[in-house]
Structures are given as C-alpha cells and as structure tokens.
Design an enzyme around this catalytic site. Sequence first.
Site, PDB file in Angstrom:
ATOM      1  CE  LYS A  48      -4.457  -1.645   1.559  1.00  0.00           C
ATOM      2  NZ  LYS A  48      -5.402  -1.821   2.648  1.00  0.00           N
ATOM      3  NE  ARG A 104      -7.693  -7.960   1.296  1.00  0.00           N
ATOM      4  CZ  ARG A 104      -7.311  -7.234   0.244  1.00  0.00           C
ATOM      5  NH1 ARG A 104      -6.258  -6.460   0.317  1.00  0.00           N
ATOM      6  NH2 ARG A 104      -8.002  -7.285  -0.883  1.00  0.00           N
TER       7      ARG A 104
END
Length: 254
Positions: A202, A236
């Site tokens: 991210k 995740r």
Amino acid sequence: MGIVNVTPDSFSDGGRFIESRSAIAHARRLVEEGADILDIGGESTRPGAQPVSEQEEMDRLMPVLEGVRGLGVAVSVDTMKPAVMRVAIEAGAAMINDVYAFRTPGAWAAVRDSDCALCVMHMLGEPRTMQEAPRYDDVVAEVEAFLAGRIVAAEANGIARSRLLVDPGFGFGKTLNHNIALIRALPRLARLAPAVVGVSRKRMIGALTGRDIADRLAGSLAAAIRAVENGAAVVRVHDVAATVDVLKVWEATK
Ligand code: HH2
C-alpha cells in the site's frame, strides 16, 4: 490471507487476473505458497475507484469461486453488496470481508443465516473520496469506537460476536501518520475481536520507503511482522511465499 483480485483496476495487479482462469491459477499458487485463506475480490476499492454493478461483480467472482473450491483453504469474498454476499455464501465462502462494515442496507440479513466469518473494516467516507484530507481528533479512539459499534450492531441483528473479525482499514481514509498510529494500536484494537491487517504494497509502504508498487515487498514484510507482533490474527497480503517465510523465522526465534 492471500489476495486474489478479479478486477481490471486494482492498484497493484489490475488487469492481470481479470480472466477467471488466470485468477484461479493465481489462487492455486498462493495456496501452494502457504496461504490459509484466499480473499477474492471483484470490485476495486482503491482510492478513486468507480463502483461496479452487482451483476458485473458476480460475473467476475462466480467462476473463480467455483474454480478454487477444491483447493482446501478457506475462501473469503471481499464485497460490499448484500446480493453478492448471498451468492458467495451459497457458493461456499467461509468469510465475507466487507470494507464497508455491513452498513449497506440488507447486509446483516444477507449473512445472518449462515455461519461464515465476517470481517468488519473501518473506512472514513467512501472509496471515491476517502483519501481527500482525512481528519480525526484521535484516530485510534475513533476507529476503535466505530469497530465496537459495528460489533454491537451485528449482535443486535442476531449475529454471534464469535463470527466477527475487525480491521482498522489501512489506507481507507487515513494519512501515513494515521496508519502508523493504528499499527501501533493493534494490541488495543485486537481486544475487540481477532484483527485483520491489510498493508501489503500500500501507499504507506511507498511513503516510508520511497518505492513504487513493484518494489514494496521488503517494506510490506516489515509491516506484516509488526502487525503480527502487535496481535494481528490475519495478514492480507499479495506476496504469500515471502510473508510465510518471514513469519516462520520470526515465530521460531521469538
Ligand atoms: N484492502 C484492500 C481491499 N480489501 N479488505 C480488508 N479487510 N482490509 C484491507 O486492508 C483491504 C481489504 C485494498 O487492497 P487490494 O485488494 O490489493 O486492492 P483493490 O482494492 O484495488 O482491489
């Protein structure tokens, strides 16, 4: 939890797995690499993403759900839509992962009569606008209160607390400093319910390392270790093999 995006516009692997066959092959690889859970998504939630229709999302997901059925791992479906939740559960999903935290009208009813796990994530606003100057007085207290409120709402809707997982929603209406504060606060947040953490590749990893998406593996691994150390039950990730390796070594040498 290994990520399988069946979307043309996901931020890191958009388009590569739009065809269900390649998504299934990708899922199989993640299982071979050691994923315990596959998280399959048919709608991108990246900042600025455009919503897709119910039908389009189902068309993307269903062949992949069928195709991963025999792989022997739990399958999570990443969706905000009650109709998609229902068909995913019918197709054998073990978890519904809702970045909108079951706030869509009809969402609790869609999952109530099954026993699948439910991941409740915090997001400020909605994907299209969430990264436009997010503001909190106290990000940890506000995320904690939101997640606690969703647990209360679940129970009020006849859903056992034991089915729930919580996720602070890294990057979903958060600045870098908000994300860092939330990683540090995981021991506190994980008291609510088992915590899911999604930081793989991210923007926060890019901001901390100066790296583009393709070069964020090392930073993502450091974040995964920190998350697990701070009490995350599920991470995740895109890079399952590398994450499994670092967590094995970290665990063995604790
Ligand atoms: N992040 C993304 C999507 N779903 N679900 C949970 N529970 N937690 C997260 O942090 C999370 C999530 C965004 O990542 P990705 O799936 O790689 O991209 P896209 O949303 O573009 O599909």
